[in-house]
Scaffold this active site. Sequence first.
Site, mmCIF file in Angstrom:
data_model
loop_
_atom_site.group_PDB
_atom_site.id
_atom_site.type_symbol
_atom_site.label_atom_id
_atom_site.label_comp_id
_atom_site.label_asym_id
_atom_site.label_seq_id
_atom_site.Cartn_x
_atom_site.Cartn_y
_atom_site.Cartn_z
ATOM 1 N N ARG A 65 0.810 -1.208 0.000
ATOM 2 C CA ARG A 65 0.000 0.000 0.000
ATOM 3 C C ARG A 65 0.849 1.266 0.000
ATOM 4 N NH1 ARG A 65 -4.841 2.217 0.959
ATOM 5 N NH2 ARG A 65 -4.842 4.189 2.069
ATOM 6 N N CYS A 89 -1.962 -5.329 3.114
ATOM 7 C CA CYS A 89 -2.694 -6.153 4.071
ATOM 8 C C CYS A 89 -4.193 -5.887 4.007
ATOM 9 C CB CYS A 89 -2.197 -5.866 5.490
ATOM 10 S SG CYS A 89 -0.518 -6.434 5.794
ATOM 11 N N PRO A 95 -9.269 3.966 2.086
ATOM 12 C CA PRO A 95 -9.309 4.674 0.807
ATOM 13 C C PRO A 95 -8.208 5.725 0.714
ATOM 14 C CG PRO A 95 -11.021 5.494 2.262
ATOM 15 C CD PRO A 95 -10.427 4.290 2.947
ATOM 16 N N ASP A 282 -1.390 -0.892 14.921
ATOM 17 C CA ASP A 282 -0.474 -1.941 14.476
ATOM 18 C C ASP A 282 -0.069 -2.891 15.600
ATOM 19 O OD1 ASP A 282 -0.459 -1.252 11.848
ATOM 20 O OD2 ASP A 282 1.450 -0.203 11.878
#
Length: 395
Positions: A65, A89, A95, A282
Amino acid sequence: MLAASILQKGTVQFTNVPIIQDVACMVGILESMGCRCKLEGSRLSVDASEIENTQIPREDVGKMRSSILIMGALLGRKKRAVTWYPGGCSIGSRPVDLHLKAFSCLGVQVKEEEGRIEALADSLNGSRIVFPFPSVGATENALLAAVLAEGETEITGAAKEPEIGSLCRFLNQMGADIKGIGSGNLRIRGVKELHGTEFEVPGDRIAAGTYLMAVAAAGGEAGMLDAPWEDMQEVVQVLRAVGAKVEPFSGKPGKAGIEIKMKNRPKPVRFITGPYPGFPTDLQSPMLAVLTRAEGTSVIEERVFEARFKTVGELWKMGAQIEIAGRRAVVYGTKRLRGADVKAWDLRGGAALVAAALAAEGETRISDCIYIERGYEDICRDIQGLNGAIKRFGS
């Protein structure tokens, strides 16, 4: 920072570079642009004197990404960038509308068609960019596009993550003029050009947090050199709440870090993930693994990514008792986990399975570990260094 390296027309030298899949992927993208990259140990040089291509390879976009960050740098350097909606992931929609909005504020025309994104500008002009949510990626892309724009740019609602601060310091070291570092309001005065420099990549707070949580899950003690103590205070507080003793320490000169000791089963906690300085999303999955063995019921509320509980199904296989209701996980701690065959669905979820496996009875086999290797240089080496029984199998 790798994306930012193409904003200058000389050579950037990075030190303390992690040898992970995401770095290899980004280096491949830079080379496709025309950069000459050379990796020697943990030292990486990027010669960006020639940028020939402004289109990011579609296959690379699907892998990672953060390839979207090349857009801001290409716009700053060439006033044109072509890419596709990114992959990575599967943890939610994520978006890129905030990225494109920021570009538009700087005078960029954006065209979207069948997943392809093309951004063009005759010139980049400083402007005011307001983010309704502190997006890390969008803040980074806005910075990359603004440093060579004409005039001044103000970013309001900027993300405050330490990684943003590192990027700003790197850009300033190359000749950019960025003020307000560490705050939600960044002010960028556009400059004519940037120059090459040498920059040390800071220690990774998420990697450090993962290993801290592996210790909290399995018990024992460990020290993490170069773990950024000041950037991890919310994580430290949650670890202390579950019963871990967590303190800063000074090792060799200039080698500070964090040490942790965990003697008993974890205590239950309640916490909410959020943008920095909140608890990082995370590390939600690794903490979930810790709490599966807590002496009581814990509650986690995920406020950042809506699909961050995919690892729960794998933890169930190991005997975890977890209920999911929307963005909330209720974890009923159990005394024992059992080894099982499980699958990594994403980077941090895979790391969470490693932590759970270290705390479980018997053997656990984790498949699709390519996700884990995206963000950890050698998780087997590091866990083995702490006397954990772990090894890689298969090709």
